[in-house]
Design a protein around this motif. Structure first.
Motif, short mmCIF file in Angstrom:
data_model
loop_
_atom_site.label_atom_id
_atom_site.label_comp_id
_atom_site.label_asym_id
_atom_site.label_seq_id
_atom_site.Cartn_x
_atom_site.Cartn_y
_atom_site.Cartn_z
N ILE A 152 0.85 -1.19 0.00
CA ILE A 152 0.00 0.00 0.00
C ILE A 152 0.88 1.24 0.00
CG2 ILE A 152 -1.73 1.31 1.27
CD1 ILE A 152 -2.73 -1.34 2.43
N ARG A 153 0.82 2.00 -1.10
CA ARG A 153 1.62 3.23 -1.19
C ARG A 153 0.78 4.30 -1.89
NH1 ARG A 153 4.82 -1.72 -3.13
NH2 ARG A 153 4.14 -1.37 -5.23
N PRO A 154 1.08 5.59 -1.66
CA PRO A 154 0.37 6.65 -2.37
C PRO A 154 0.53 6.50 -3.88
CG PRO A 154 1.59 7.55 -0.52
CD PRO A 154 2.02 6.12 -0.66
N ASP A 155 -0.59 6.69 -4.59
CA ASP A 155 -0.60 6.54 -6.04
C ASP A 155 -1.18 7.80 -6.68
OD1 ASP A 155 -3.25 6.35 -5.34
OD2 ASP A 155 -3.45 4.23 -5.89
N ALA A 156 -1.41 7.73 -8.00
CA ALA A 156 -1.94 8.91 -8.70
C ALA A 156 -3.28 9.36 -8.13
CB ALA A 156 -2.06 8.60 -10.19
N ALA A 157 -4.10 8.41 -7.73
CA ALA A 157 -5.40 8.77 -7.16
C ALA A 157 -5.22 9.55 -5.86
CB ALA A 157 -6.24 7.52 -6.91
N ALA A 158 -4.21 9.17 -5.08
CA ALA A 158 -3.94 9.89 -3.83
C ALA A 158 -3.47 11.31 -4.11
CB ALA A 158 -2.89 9.14 -3.01
N GLY A 159 -2.60 11.48 -5.11
CA GLY A 159 -2.17 12.82 -5.47
C GLY A 159 -3.32 13.70 -5.91
N TYR A 160 -4.22 13.14 -6.71
CA TYR A 160 -5.41 13.87 -7.17
C TYR A 160 -6.29 14.25 -5.98
CZ TYR A 160 -9.18 15.09 -10.45
OH TYR A 160 -10.14 15.75 -11.18
N ALA A 161 -6.48 13.29 -5.06
CA ALA A 161 -7.32 13.55 -3.89
C ALA A 161 -6.73 14.63 -3.00
CB ALA A 161 -7.51 12.26 -3.09
N ALA A 162 -5.40 14.66 -2.87
CA ALA A 162 -4.75 15.69 -2.06
C ALA A 162 -5.00 17.07 -2.66
CB ALA A 162 -3.27 15.41 -1.94
N CYS A 163 -4.99 17.16 -4.01
CA CYS A 163 -5.30 18.43 -4.67
C CYS A 163 -6.74 18.84 -4.40
CB CYS A 163 -5.05 18.32 -6.16
SG CYS A 163 -3.33 18.14 -6.63
N ASP A 164 -7.65 17.88 -4.49
CA ASP A 164 -9.06 18.17 -4.22
C ASP A 164 -9.26 18.70 -2.80
OD1 ASP A 164 -10.45 17.77 -6.56
OD2 ASP A 164 -10.92 15.67 -6.16
N ALA A 165 -8.42 18.19 -1.88
CA ALA A 165 -8.56 18.56 -0.46
C ALA A 165 -7.82 19.85 -0.12
CB ALA A 165 -8.04 17.42 0.42
N ALA A 166 -7.06 20.39 -1.06
CA ALA A 166 -6.22 21.55 -0.77
C ALA A 166 -7.05 22.77 -0.40
CB ALA A 166 -5.33 21.86 -1.96
N THR A 167 -6.56 23.49 0.60
CA THR A 167 -7.24 24.67 1.11
C THR A 167 -6.21 25.68 1.60
OG1 THR A 167 -8.73 25.46 2.86
CG2 THR A 167 -7.45 23.50 3.34
N ASP A 168 -6.63 26.91 1.75
CA ASP A 168 -5.74 27.91 2.31
C ASP A 168 -5.91 28.04 3.82
OD1 ASP A 168 -8.21 29.16 2.49
OD2 ASP A 168 -7.70 30.86 1.19
N GLN A 169 -6.63 27.10 4.41
CA GLN A 169 -6.82 27.09 5.86
C GLN A 169 -5.66 26.36 6.55
OE1 GLN A 169 -9.44 28.86 7.37
NE2 GLN A 169 -9.38 29.55 5.22
N PRO A 170 -5.45 26.58 7.85
CA PRO A 170 -4.36 25.90 8.57
C PRO A 170 -4.52 24.39 8.53
CG PRO A 170 -5.21 27.74 9.86
CD PRO A 170 -6.15 27.56 8.71
N SER A 171 -3.39 23.71 8.50
CA SER A 171 -3.37 22.25 8.44
C SER A 171 -3.11 21.65 9.81
CB SER A 171 -2.27 21.79 7.47
OG SER A 171 -2.03 20.40 7.60
N ALA A 172 -3.60 20.45 10.00
CA ALA A 172 -3.23 19.68 11.19
C ALA A 172 -1.76 19.27 11.09
CB ALA A 172 -4.12 18.45 11.31
N ASN A 173 -1.18 18.91 12.23
CA ASN A 173 0.18 18.39 12.28
C ASN A 173 0.13 16.95 12.79
OD1 ASN A 173 2.01 20.82 11.74
ND2 ASN A 173 0.66 21.62 13.33
N GLY A 174 1.24 16.25 12.65
CA GLY A 174 1.32 14.89 13.19
C GLY A 174 1.10 13.83 12.14
N ASN A 175 0.14 12.92 12.39
CA ASN A 175 -0.08 11.76 11.53
C ASN A 175 -0.97 12.10 10.34
OD1 ASN A 175 1.11 10.74 13.85
ND2 ASN A 175 -0.14 8.90 13.91
N VAL A 176 -0.53 13.05 9.53
CA VAL A 176 -1.31 13.45 8.37
C VAL A 176 -0.41 13.45 7.14
CG1 VAL A 176 -2.93 14.85 9.70
CG2 VAL A 176 -0.86 15.91 8.79
N GLY A 177 -1.04 13.27 5.97
CA GLY A 177 -0.33 13.38 4.71
C GLY A 177 0.94 12.57 4.64
N ALA A 178 2.00 13.20 4.18
CA ALA A 178 3.28 12.52 4.01
C ALA A 178 3.89 12.06 5.32
CB ALA A 178 4.26 13.44 3.28
N GLY A 179 3.40 12.58 6.43
CA GLY A 179 3.93 12.19 7.74
C GLY A 179 3.20 11.04 8.40
#
Length: 364
Positions: A152-179
């Motif tokens: 199980i690894r990030p794929d093209a669908a994950a990259g697309y989904a991350a773009c869909d989720a992109a916002t100019d609001q503050p992000s969480a830290n810790g166990n999110v995204g690439a971390g």
């Protein structure tokens, strides 16, 4: 032994001993300067999105620059996994990027950049080549395949989904995204702790210039709080009562388990001050000082440490100093690293504790 106890046993460590788990008294906490808060989305023109995979802790993070950003990069680790970094060489043609991808999944995770490109192309964002656009999406990955299901690894669908989720609001830290699957303190078997994703930002007093950082901390070394010089997360003793202090163990000549590039800390420093591609390359270089202040050892043969530098140029009418912004970038990056591990949560399969589990927490 309970994770919060402070036993004196130095199991298997010899004369070099170990470093006791960080504990800060109430009075010391009151006098300790706070870690920088904020996020890279505090920089005008930047959005941030994350995607998590189902089935194991891994994911990717996308820094979206919808109006483009001047970009540079500096790679210091000896086991990098990157995409389009040669394009960011100051002598090469294209100087504007549309997005930066940070991903787990080792080299497999670079596939997520294809999804980012598709998302951007659908919206007409990219380098104009006459018959269409070619989105410019440099990327860097970290190795987290040792946590959970290797397949199980990030794929093209994950990259697309991350773009869909992109916002100019503050992000969480810790166990999110690439971390999500990041770990630290891995020179000794079974002694690692949870890493994570961290962000921070700083607004220069008297100006509208913002300097911000994002980082996914997956280092072979220990994480050090630059405010105190103390280890806050890293390689633990077998009873989890103390830190081994990886640097001291190396100095003492102890054998360590060698690995082949199974780590890596990746990130970006972002500003709205206008800079050229060459200047952002220098700022990315200087930001590595933040890595060195907060991680030890750093830039090893088993790390692929990479920092991107981005300028949106949204701070009009100013001429900023490369030296000053690079200096600030290093400070902000070091704080983002500490925020990453302090915000991380433990994993249960495998059992990997987090900062909040084994230490008397200090304020974020």
């Amino acid at each position: 032994m309970d994770r919060r106890s402070f036993g004196a046993a130095m199991v298997g460590l010899g004369a070099a001993g170990a470093t006791m788990l960080h504990s800060t008294s109430a009075s010391a906490q009151d006098s300790l300067p706070s870690l920088m808060a904020g996020c890279i989305t505090d920089v005008p023109g930047i959005k941030l999105g994350h995607a998590l995979m189902e089935g194991r802790p891994t994911g990717c993070s996308v820094i979206l620059c919808e109006e483009g950003a001047r970009a540079g990069v500096d790679v210091r680790g000896s086991a990098p996994g990157t995409r389009e970094t040669d394009l960011l060489n100051p002598t090469n043609m294209v100087d504007t990027v549309n997005a930066i991808l940070l991903s787990g999944g080792s080299a497999y995770g670079l596939d997520a950049a294809g999804g980012v490109m598709r998302w951007l192309e659908e919206r007409g964002m990219g380098h104009n080549v006459g018959r269409g656009v070619v989105p410019i999406v440099p990327a860097a990955i970290l190795f987290d395949l040792g946590v959970g299901d290797f397949a199980i690894r990030p794929d093209a669908a994950a990259g697309y989904a991350a773009c869909d989720a992109a916002t100019d609001q503050p992000s969480a830290n810790g166990n999110v995204g690439a971390g999500a699957g990041a770990t630290i303190g891995k020179m000794f078997r079974g002694s690692s702790m949870k890493g994570g994703l961290g962000t921070a930002s700083y607004t220069v007093p008297g100006t509208n210039i913002v300097v911000a950082a994002i980082v996914a901390v997956n280092a072979v070394g220990d994480v050090i709080d630059p405010r105190t010089g103390q280890i806050v997360a890293g390689a633990l003793t077998e009873d989890r009562s103390a830190f081994r202090n990886t640097e001291q163990q190396i100095l003492a000549g102890h054998n360590v388990i060698t690995s082949s590039g199974q780590n890596t800390t990746i990130g970006a420093v972002v500003t709205n001050a206008p800079f050229t591609k060459t200047e952002m390359t220098k700022i990315a270089e200087m930001a590595h000082d933040g890595f060195a202040r907060a991680i030890s050892p750093i830039h090893t043969m088993s790390d692929g440490d990479t920092i991107f530098g981005l300028s949106t140029g949204k701070s009009d009418g100013v001429t900023a100093s490369v030296t000053a912004i690079g200096t600030i970038g290093a400070v902000v990056m070091s704080h983002a690293i500490v925020r990453a591990v302090m915000a991380a949560e433990s994993l249960t399969d495998p059992d990997i504790p987090a900062y909040r589990d084994i230490a008397h927490s200090t304020p974020l």
